[in-house]
Scaffold this active site. Sequence first.
Site, PDB file in Angstrom:
ATOM      1  CE1 TYR B 130      12.490 101.539  44.249  1.00 51.44           C
ATOM      2  CE2 TYR B 130      10.784  99.860  44.108  1.00 51.44           C
ATOM      3  CZ  TYR B 130      11.237 101.134  43.829  1.00 51.44           C
ATOM      4  OH  TYR B 130      10.445 102.004  43.137  1.00 51.44           O
ATOM      5  CD  GLN B 191      13.412 107.633  40.061  1.00 46.75           C
ATOM      6  OE1 GLN B 191      13.682 106.931  39.090  1.00 46.75           O
ATOM      7  NE2 GLN B 191      12.179 108.043  40.322  1.00 46.75           N
ATOM      8  CG  ASN B 214       8.968  99.443  37.964  1.00 49.16           C
ATOM      9  OD1 ASN B 214      10.202  99.431  37.956  1.00 49.16           O
ATOM     10  ND2 ASN B 214       8.276 100.559  38.016  1.00 49.16           N
ATOM     11  CB  SER B 237       6.400  84.767  40.551  1.00 51.06           C
ATOM     12  OG  SER B 237       5.130  85.340  40.611  1.00 51.06           O
ATOM     13  CD  GLN B 259       2.812  82.606  41.567  1.00 52.90           C
ATOM     14  OE1 GLN B 259       2.920  82.022  42.632  1.00 52.90           O
ATOM     15  NE2 GLN B 259       3.386  83.774  41.341  1.00 52.90           N
ATOM     16  CG  HIS B 262       1.381  87.522  42.736  1.00 50.43           C
ATOM     17  ND1 HIS B 262       1.486  88.492  43.696  1.00 50.43           N
ATOM     18  CD2 HIS B 262       1.592  86.351  43.375  1.00 50.43           C
ATOM     19  CE1 HIS B 262       1.748  87.927  44.865  1.00 50.43           C
ATOM     20  NE2 HIS B 262       1.809  86.630  44.701  1.00 50.43           N
ATOM     21  CD  GLU B 327       8.475  82.857  42.587  1.00 50.48           C
ATOM     22  OE1 GLU B 327       7.655  82.925  41.636  1.00 50.48           O
ATOM     23  OE2 GLU B 327       8.679  83.802  43.378  1.00 50.48           O
ATOM     24  CG  HIS B 328       6.004  79.569  44.499  1.00 46.19           C
ATOM     25  ND1 HIS B 328       5.686  80.616  43.665  1.00 46.19           N
ATOM     26  CD2 HIS B 328       6.505  80.127  45.630  1.00 46.19           C
ATOM     27  CE1 HIS B 328       5.980  81.762  44.257  1.00 46.19           C
ATOM     28  NE2 HIS B 328       6.491  81.505  45.453  1.00 46.19           N
ATOM     29  CG  ASP B 361       3.123  83.736  48.895  1.00 48.55           C
ATOM     30  OD1 ASP B 361       4.276  83.481  48.486  1.00 48.55           O
ATOM     31  OD2 ASP B 361       2.114  83.671  48.183  1.00 48.55           O
ATOM     32  CD  GLU B 415      50.144  79.761  37.752  1.00 48.40           C
ATOM     33  OE1 GLU B 415      50.110  80.870  38.330  1.00 48.40           O
ATOM     34  OE2 GLU B 415      49.239  78.924  37.847  1.00 48.40           O
ATOM     35  CG  HIS B 420      53.010  85.402  42.522  1.00 45.90           C
ATOM     36  ND1 HIS B 420      53.022  86.505  41.709  1.00 45.90           N
ATOM     37  CD2 HIS B 420      51.708  85.251  42.911  1.00 45.90           C
ATOM     38  CE1 HIS B 420      51.782  86.998  41.606  1.00 45.90           C
ATOM     39  NE2 HIS B 420      50.970  86.251  42.336  1.00 45.90           N
TER      40      HIS B 420
END
Lengths: 429, 429
Positions: B130, B191, B214, B237, B259, B262, B327-328, B361, B415, B420
Amino acid sequence: MRMLRSSQADFETAFSRIVRDRRESDVQVGRDVAAIINEVRERGDDALSDYTARFDSHGLSQDVDWQIDLEECRAAYEALDSDLRDALETAAGRIRAYHEGQLPADRDYTDDIGMRLGARWNAVDAAGLYVPGGRAAYPSSLLMNAIPAKVAGVQRLVVTTPTPKGEINPLVLAAAHIAGVNEIWRVGGAQAVAALAYGTKRIAKVDVIAGPGNAWVAEAKRQLYGVVGIDMVAGPSEILVIADANNDPEWIAADLLSQAEHDPTSQSILITDSEALARQVEDAIDLALMKLPTAKTAKASWEAHGLIVVVDDLAEAPALSDRLAAEHVELMVDEPQPLFDAMRHAGSVFMGRHTPEAVGDYIAGPNHVLPTGRRARFASGLSVLDFMKRTSFIDASAAALAAIGPAAVRLAEAEGLPAHALSISTRLK
Amino acid sequence: MRMLRSSQADFETAFSRIVRDRRESDVQVGRDVAAIINEVRERGDDALSDYTARFDSHGLSQDVDWQIDLEECRAAYEALDSDLRDALETAAGRIRAYHEGQLPADRDYTDDIGMRLGARWNAVDAAGLYVPGGRAAYPSSLLMNAIPAKVAGVQRLVVTTPTPKGEINPLVLAAAHIAGVNEIWRVGGAQAVAALAYGTKRIAKVDVIAGPGNAWVAEAKRQLYGVVGIDMVAGPSEILVIADANNDPEWIAADLLSQAEHDPTSQSILITDSEALARQVEDAIDLALMKLPTAKTAKASWEAHGLIVVVDDLAEAPALSDRLAAEHVELMVDEPQPLFDAMRHAGSVFMGRHTPEAVGDYIAGPNHVLPTGRRARFASGLSVLDFMKRTSFIDASAAALAAIGPAAVRLAEAEGLPAHALSISTRLK
């Protein structure tokens, strides 16, 4: 049971329908599970206590009701018949040895511009294992889930299990002792999964949740994926046996039934190039069902989902197998390697006539927690990696930054991210 | 922005609240997304066409409207300014080199009882990426997602991206050309994710879906997890900068702002043992915000989620960092290794004063798709493994089965799984 021939006119349509059929529960559990998770998140231990009284018919009023003492696990282990204890120890030892070979190597190197790069693996701090109660409480499952976590280096390994009317299978306790489980909580269902994910006053939260469960447990794991890590989305399991004419039909029948006896939604499929073997296996299954103690379940599965595909040539089998992407694939031929080399999608492959799938369920060493429902197209069996995570790292010298920094500045500017550009350019001055 | 001192009485309470705060969208997108997925599943391309007209204001009436020709990607690549093209190529080359080092080794060995065991890795057949439209259409993201898939060996790599009013960022097309993307579809939103997971008449389904998006895209991936594999559940993030007194406040300010620019939900945190540096960084941020083109977003993020923690000793930092599991993490000190060694939970670590996060990045090589929202406790950055899966295998000789089969029979009987047991015992006769 259904029989298809790959030469028949409508084979493609019929086989496609079987590939698409997910055999999954239609129960609308999503809303129930969301409500349970919410209750546990808001009311914590009180919610666990209420659900346990309702679903498992035992109280959690006193401290001692909540947890099973690890001493009880040791006692269950010591009380075992020595043959059974040895069998569990052999299984645990072989599972441990196989999974130790999965431990990933860290990376740490300096490249041609003098930039140090790498990645370091760590175990998660805590893992939760769901262990079903009742007839599906299998010590082998506990070993298969707990040992990879311990091999990964997980310090806190927490089992939750329902104990209907307070009862629990002593074999499971013995397996917990062998595997080195750290806590066992007597709660089950979606409420146990929610408690593991969010934590309650009594039960500290974990980072990863693994282990099999019913539709509610599976849905709870799915809904909580992202709050915690989970092992996988599990569905009904399946076996595909690919067999030439030169097989004992009783062996093949037993292999197909070993899957069918798990659950009415299990699926057993035989692909063979021998119409004669197909008929003999069918008869052998009918015969075996007459004396099998689990015949009721096995028969329901075989009748509803059993399938025999007769092909003209076994060379057709790998492509059909890839479309099924089965959890278990047996290659019952003298030379299984060429068939295996032609396949891409399967959870685990059992090669040659002396490798029944059940040997992998218990004792061979590789994990028996495997992707079901065609998910072997994209998923793998449980491994130590499910209990670990990787931290990458970058260490740039001033010279290395000078070498590639300007290109990064250009890209940051082109993306309209000026502070990104500035954080590099200010160091290049 | 908030400032805390680790010595203050209520520090634990305040810091815990920040660790728990997930900064995630409150939008109730779950139901909308479920409805969209259902529509695409039932109405296929017609549903895609309707949603695209509604959300992206362009029609999909003719065949040529659906796909972007790979020749257009080549043309976009060739039309690039040569500096920018070189920068993209340098980035792609370094990302490729780093990810090639992640390719897992197959296992194949025979153990002490003569049982052959192992595991084989394969790429998935098809992966979907995506790519967001509009301002978040970053060529660097395309490289970071597409290159690991191609290094893994994915044959069919499919991009879906919304093209609002028909427009698309030519840099993204150029990056798709460099990365070797195989198909690009002009559909976006939940979709597009549904189409990738279930397939439509035009768009063949894939096995794994990766890439940022998103809240609707993220929720669609979460809901479809299990139908397909997904890279991860992504949230807002964050960066954590651990810095001693000996830093240029402008460098640190730029890192924190990189950061913050963003998204308003991004989080920038500084931990330092220098009250003086803390004040200087605060001032440097205010100054930088006066001229930063992305100041509106960066300021919103810094004001709402920015945090400076002043500690008495930087030795306190790793434990705080592990709780944030950011994250960073930047280690802005002369000797970052001891701090790194004391940390367990982080997506990626940037070591030393000349390693701003932005270099990771774009161009250093390791992946910039990293676990957010404390998920580094259990998750890893994107890697070639996200586009591969493992098939374990077992090959038992008659002798190997004789050696361990009886133990497996014992366990199967314990069992309550007689078929088996039978599948093994019948071969031991």
